[in-house]
Design a protein around this motif. Sequence first.
Motif, PDB file in Angstrom:
ATOM      1  N   ALA A  80      16.795   2.380  -9.563  1.00 42.86           N
ATOM      2  CA  ALA A  80      16.972   3.604  -8.795  1.00 42.86           C
ATOM      3  C   ALA A  80      18.435   3.739  -8.401  1.00 42.86           C
ATOM      4  O   ALA A  80      19.044   2.791  -7.933  1.00 42.86           O
ATOM      5  N   ALA A  81      18.969   4.919  -8.612  1.00 40.61           N
ATOM      6  CA  ALA A  81      20.385   5.144  -8.344  1.00 40.61           C
ATOM      7  C   ALA A  81      20.738   4.816  -6.906  1.00 40.61           C
ATOM      8  O   ALA A  81      21.843   4.361  -6.611  1.00 40.61           O
ATOM      9  N   SER A  82      19.793   5.019  -6.003  1.00 39.47           N
ATOM     10  CA  SER A  82      20.094   4.850  -4.579  1.00 39.47           C
ATOM     11  C   SER A  82      19.908   3.424  -4.098  1.00 39.47           C
ATOM     12  O   SER A  82      20.312   3.093  -2.999  1.00 39.47           O
ATOM     13  N   SER A  83      19.314   2.551  -4.904  1.00 41.50           N
ATOM     14  CA  SER A  83      18.818   1.313  -4.324  1.00 41.50           C
ATOM     15  C   SER A  83      19.934   0.368  -3.883  1.00 41.50           C
ATOM     16  O   SER A  83      19.676  -0.583  -3.173  1.00 41.50           O
ATOM     17  N   GLY A  84      21.159   0.636  -4.305  1.00 43.00           N
ATOM     18  CA  GLY A  84      22.257  -0.188  -3.811  1.00 43.00           C
ATOM     19  C   GLY A  84      22.718   0.171  -2.408  1.00 43.00           C
ATOM     20  O   GLY A  84      23.341  -0.637  -1.742  1.00 43.00           O
ATOM     21  N   MET A  85      22.410   1.367  -1.962  1.00 43.03           N
ATOM     22  CA  MET A  85      23.032   1.871  -0.735  1.00 43.03           C
ATOM     23  C   MET A  85      22.330   1.461   0.546  1.00 43.03           C
ATOM     24  O   MET A  85      22.886   1.591   1.625  1.00 43.03           O
ATOM     25  N   ASP A  86      21.091   0.981   0.417  1.00 45.23           N
ATOM     26  CA  ASP A  86      20.278   0.748   1.600  1.00 45.23           C
ATOM     27  C   ASP A  86      20.333  -0.705   2.062  1.00 45.23           C
ATOM     28  O   ASP A  86      19.784  -1.052   3.090  1.00 45.23           O
ATOM     29  N   GLU A  87      21.008  -1.552   1.280  1.00 45.80           N
ATOM     30  CA  GLU A  87      20.933  -2.984   1.513  1.00 45.80           C
ATOM     31  C   GLU A  87      21.658  -3.413   2.787  1.00 45.80           C
ATOM     32  O   GLU A  87      22.463  -2.677   3.327  1.00 45.80           O
ATOM     33  N   SER A  88      21.377  -4.662   3.186  1.00 43.37           N
ATOM     34  CA  SER A  88      22.159  -5.293   4.236  1.00 43.37           C
ATOM     35  C   SER A  88      23.638  -5.118   3.914  1.00 43.37           C
ATOM     36  O   SER A  88      24.042  -5.210   2.747  1.00 43.37           O
ATOM     37  N   PHE A  89      24.439  -4.904   4.947  1.00 41.81           N
ATOM     38  CA  PHE A  89      25.910  -4.790   4.884  1.00 41.81           C
ATOM     39  C   PHE A  89      26.398  -3.430   4.433  1.00 41.81           C
ATOM     40  O   PHE A  89      27.483  -2.999   4.818  1.00 41.81           O
ATOM     41  N   GLU A  90      25.623  -2.718   3.586  1.00 41.46           N
ATOM     42  CA  GLU A  90      26.116  -1.423   3.110  1.00 41.46           C
ATOM     43  C   GLU A  90      26.241  -0.447   4.266  1.00 41.46           C
ATOM     44  O   GLU A  90      27.075   0.441   4.258  1.00 41.46           O
ATOM     45  N   THR A  91      25.376  -0.616   5.259  1.00 40.63           N
ATOM     46  CA  THR A  91      25.396   0.282   6.417  1.00 40.63           C
ATOM     47  C   THR A  91      26.153  -0.334   7.580  1.00 40.63           C
ATOM     48  O   THR A  91      26.227   0.260   8.647  1.00 40.63           O
ATOM     49  N   GLY A  92      26.674  -1.536   7.397  1.00 43.14           N
ATOM     50  CA  GLY A  92      27.280  -2.256   8.511  1.00 43.14           C
ATOM     51  C   GLY A  92      26.253  -3.027   9.313  1.00 43.14           C
ATOM     52  O   GLY A  92      26.597  -3.705  10.282  1.00 43.14           O
ATOM     53  N   LEU A  93      24.997  -2.929   8.902  1.00 36.63           N
ATOM     54  CA  LEU A  93      23.903  -3.641   9.585  1.00 36.63           C
ATOM     55  C   LEU A  93      23.156  -4.496   8.568  1.00 36.63           C
ATOM     56  O   LEU A  93      23.280  -4.293   7.365  1.00 36.63           O
ATOM     57  N   LEU A  94      22.348  -5.439   9.073  1.00 33.97           N
ATOM     58  CA  LEU A  94      21.373  -6.083   8.197  1.00 33.97           C
ATOM     59  C   LEU A  94      20.306  -5.053   7.839  1.00 33.97           C
ATOM     60  O   LEU A  94      20.097  -4.088   8.564  1.00 33.97           O
ATOM     61  N   GLU A  95      19.661  -5.296   6.726  1.00 31.06           N
ATOM     62  CA  GLU A  95      18.568  -4.398   6.354  1.00 31.06           C
ATOM     63  C   GLU A  95      17.369  -4.643   7.270  1.00 31.06           C
ATOM     64  O   GLU A  95      17.221  -5.736   7.819  1.00 31.06           O
ATOM     65  N   TYR A  96      16.517  -3.632   7.404  1.00 35.60           N
ATOM     66  CA  TYR A  96      15.235  -3.763   8.117  1.00 35.60           C
ATOM     67  C   TYR A  96      14.319  -4.736   7.363  1.00 35.60           C
ATOM     68  O   TYR A  96      14.487  -4.951   6.161  1.00 35.60           O
ATOM     69  N   PRO A  97      13.311  -5.314   8.041  1.00 31.78           N
ATOM     70  CA  PRO A  97      12.387  -6.216   7.339  1.00 31.78           C
ATOM     71  C   PRO A  97      11.477  -5.441   6.379  1.00 31.78           C
ATOM     72  O   PRO A  97      11.161  -4.279   6.622  1.00 31.78           O
ATOM     73  N   GLN A  98      11.108  -6.095   5.303  1.00 31.54           N
ATOM     74  CA  GLN A  98      10.293  -5.479   4.252  1.00 31.54           C
ATOM     75  C   GLN A  98       8.887  -6.066   4.255  1.00 31.54           C
ATOM     76  O   GLN A  98       8.692  -7.228   4.606  1.00 31.54           O
TER      77      GLN A  98
END
Length: 245
Positions: free
Chosen positions: A160-178
């Motif tokens: 998915a084109a978007s799947s790189g953008m949601d990860e930990s660090f990309e937002t300056g935060l850790l990712e939410y739990p899955q």
Amino acid sequence: MTFVATVLSLYPEMFPGPLGVSLAGRALREGLWSVDAVQIRDFATDKHRSVDDTPAGGGAGMVMRADVLAAALDSVPAGRPVLAMTPRGRTLSQDRVRALAAGTGVTILCGRFEGMDERIFEARDIEQVSIGDYILSGGEMAALTLLDACIRLLPGVMGAASSGMDESFETGLLEYPQYTRPAEWEGRTIPEVLRSGDHAKIEAWRRAQAEIDTRLRRPDLWERHEGARVQPPSGARRRNGNDKS
Ligand code: SAH
């Protein structure tokens, strides 16, 4: 366009190694990236083909010779950033990985023994990169790590084109739990909101979890994130199609 990795190492047979399987392996076969592993020893000039010598000033171990490293490096076509893996370097970040992945490739110098003669860093334009505050036995695993982080970001590598953008660090935060199925496992259920189908609510929950976890687990990241938030607005803040915040 192919992302070209040239790796200078005493163990070129370590490449592509684990990058020959899964996502990176498929991308390699599809020509989205390539790796050229160069044997540093081929650039030794004495009859013993030595690449290292004892540390000036004494002490344990051996040091890689600047003249041999320079000869190896000078054999590589110029024009791509040259990185040396070393615990004395700046710690690798997702921002740096993203910038490297946007380029045409990298040339990576892998150390062994006690590291490299410091003069190589004075004599050539080399970015010193660490992958964290621990000591590996050689730069190859560090180079593989860096390359893996870059390769997954190359266009066409991830599904998915978007799947790189949601990860930990990309937002300056850790990712939410899955979570995934089964909905109940060993008596534990999945947070109800994730099964609500209410995308705005899910987004808000994920955002809150990401903030809580970052605050608790990575106060250093949180502080930087909050620091950035009190600075002027907001182009850098997370944006996506249905973000109402
Ligand atoms: N004596 C050195 C460590 C040498 S370890 C020191 O104390 O700084 C041997 C090689 O492994 C290094 O030259 C480097 O290429 C690699 N290496 C070890 N730890 C690393 C790390 N955290 N990040 C990047 N490369 C590392």
